[in-house]
Design an enzyme around this catalytic site. Structure first.
Site, PDB file in Angstrom:
ATOM      1  N   ASP A 150       0.815  -1.217   0.000  1.00  0.00           N
ATOM      2  CA  ASP A 150       0.000   0.000   0.000  1.00  0.00           C
ATOM      3  C   ASP A 150       0.847   1.265   0.000  1.00  0.00           C
ATOM      4  O   ASP A 150       0.304   2.373  -0.005  1.00  0.00           O
ATOM      5  CB  ASP A 150      -0.965   0.010   1.188  1.00  0.00           C
ATOM      6  CG  ASP A 150      -0.268  -0.028   2.543  1.00  0.00           C
ATOM      7  OD1 ASP A 150       0.975  -0.143   2.580  1.00  0.00           O
ATOM      8  OD2 ASP A 150      -0.969   0.053   3.578  1.00  0.00           O
TER       9      ASP A 150
ATOM     10  N   ASP B 261      -4.390  -7.150   4.386  1.00  0.00           N
ATOM     11  CA  ASP B 261      -4.510  -6.906   5.829  1.00  0.00           C
ATOM     12  C   ASP B 261      -5.570  -5.831   6.084  1.00  0.00           C
ATOM     13  O   ASP B 261      -5.483  -5.066   7.050  1.00  0.00           O
ATOM     14  CB  ASP B 261      -3.163  -6.495   6.431  1.00  0.00           C
ATOM     15  CG  ASP B 261      -3.089  -6.686   7.941  1.00  0.00           C
ATOM     16  OD1 ASP B 261      -3.946  -7.409   8.490  1.00  0.00           O
ATOM     17  OD2 ASP B 261      -2.192  -6.107   8.591  1.00  0.00           O
TER      18      ASP B 261
END
Length: 403
Positions: free
Chosen positions: A254, A280
């Site tokens: 990310d 996640d």
């Protein structure tokens, strides 16, 4: 009556390879043919769709997913199906709902909820991403690498504790710190019973890491994060993982959890066969910025991250389709290789290489369709559309009924 459809003039992305000017034939919800168009006649008995400019991959698989759309699985495991119904919006067709550290006796309810949700999906009528089993992340973690987990609930993975993970068949993946007392015995015990063991939230060094892999550990949970770092005189867990020849690593791409240069390093050393892209993601994924929850802790969410009050990262707000695009941008890999890390590699982690994560005859027609910029156009499960972008909805309207 034979039912299905054919997509022609597409690019096929499968296990890191790209086939242009390809043909994909779906019959009875399964892949009948996936390969060069020149090698097969267009089927005369099926609807034909011109996919010029599209790429088609297997549906995405997320091995670490804590919740989304305002739902946290650890806090409310009854929300599994509600979230699963929306995940095809991100190209995900299978996932492991992840439960973070909780009191050991609380996992019985969570795991039973997984079984109930799986049974509901197997009975039909549920159009969401497949629930492949639970990822239990904790409570067998190292306090020195606790991340956003509640340390007061950490325990050693004794046989007595492991036997409280019932029903065990609902557990597909379990993260532990192998350096804890009884850690290696736990790796063996779980592996022998079909649970994939992942090293994570750990301060293990090279020797302990190698011992865990020899005992059966097959994955590392979110490489770099909550791990003993790499130093030129102390390789730590990270160094041991990067040079190991067999273990696969989950990676959160990310741009916040891992610097893009470290993503590139991992890709160069591990390659697409050994990196499984994970999100996640937590309850704030798909929601506006503000306050959210992970387990029973308050999380503060902005446009890029989710953090506890002290600044500790607490999961992510990443979508797996965005992780695929980020992987291309950060590592320089091809779209086919990035998609491999979100399809066939996670399938291999779970021992499902022949069942999902690839486009091969006989496999379920779980598909993700992409434009040239890797933005999702449609998601199919068992050969029928479960998500279509507004611009392409008319093309697939006739396929909305089960095929």
């Amino acid at each position: 009556m034979t039912t299905g459809f054919a997509l022609h003039s597409i690019s096929i992305y499968d296990r890191g390879t790209r086939i242009d000017d390809a043909l994909l034939v779906i019959r009875q919800g399964r892949i009948h043919y996936a390969g060069p168009r020149r090698e097969r006649e267009l089927p005369a008995d099926l609807p034909l769709i011109d996919g010029h400019g599209w790429g088609v991959s297997p549906g995405l698989i997320d091995l670490q997913f804590n919740g989304a759309y305002g739902h946290d699985f650890t806090r409310d495991p009854s929300s599994l199906l509600a979230v699963a119904r929306r995940l095809p919006e991100t190209g995900v067709t299978a996932f492991l709902p992840t439960f973070i550290t909780s009191p050991i006796d609380s996992y019985i309810e969570k795991l039973n909820r997984v079984r109930i949700a799986q049974q509901a999906q197997s009975q039909g009528g549920e159009t969401g991403a497949r629930i492949l089993g639970a990822h239990v992340e904790g409570p067998f973690l190292n306090p020195a690498k606790k991340g956003a987990h509640r340390q007061e609930w950490f325990i050693d993975p004794t046989l007595e504790a492991l036997e409280q993970l019932q029903p065990l068949e609902a557990v597909r993946l379990l993260t532990l710190a192998p350096e804890r007392a009884h850690g290696l015995q736990a790796v063996r015990w779980l592996s022998e019973r079909g649970v994939v063991v992942s090293i994570g939230h750990s301060a293990a060094g090279p020797q302990e890491t190698c011992a865990a892999v020899e005992a059966g550990a097959a994955l590392a949970t979110h490489l770099y994060n909550a791990m003993r770092p790499m130093d030129h005189r102390d390789p730590g867990l990270v160094g041991a993982l990067l040079v190991n020849d067999t273990i696969r690593c989950g990676l959160i791409v990310d741009g916040v959890h891992v610097h893009p240069l470290m993503v590139r390093l991992a890709y160069r050393l591990l390659g697409p066969e050994r990196i499984a892209l994970v999100t996640d993601a937590m309850a704030a994924m798909g929601m506006p910025s503000g306050e959210s929850l992970i387990g029973d802790q308050t999380v503060y969410v902005d446009e890029t991250s989710a953090r506890l009050a002290d600044g500790t990262l607490a999961g992510s707000i990443l979508r797996l389709d965005q992780a695929v695009r980020n992987m291309v941008a950060f590592s320089g890999c091809s779209p086919a290789q990035a998609l491999q890390m979100a399809t066939s590699t996670p399938a291999a982690v779970l021992g499902l290489e022949g069942e999902m994560g690839r486009l091969a005859p006989g496999c379920p027609a779980d598909l993700a369709i992409w434009d040239s910029s890797l933005h999702l156009q449609a998601t199919f499960m068992d050969g029928r559309p479960v998500y279509t972008a507004p611009a392409v909805q008319p093309l697939f309207a006739s396929l909305a009924s089960p095929v």
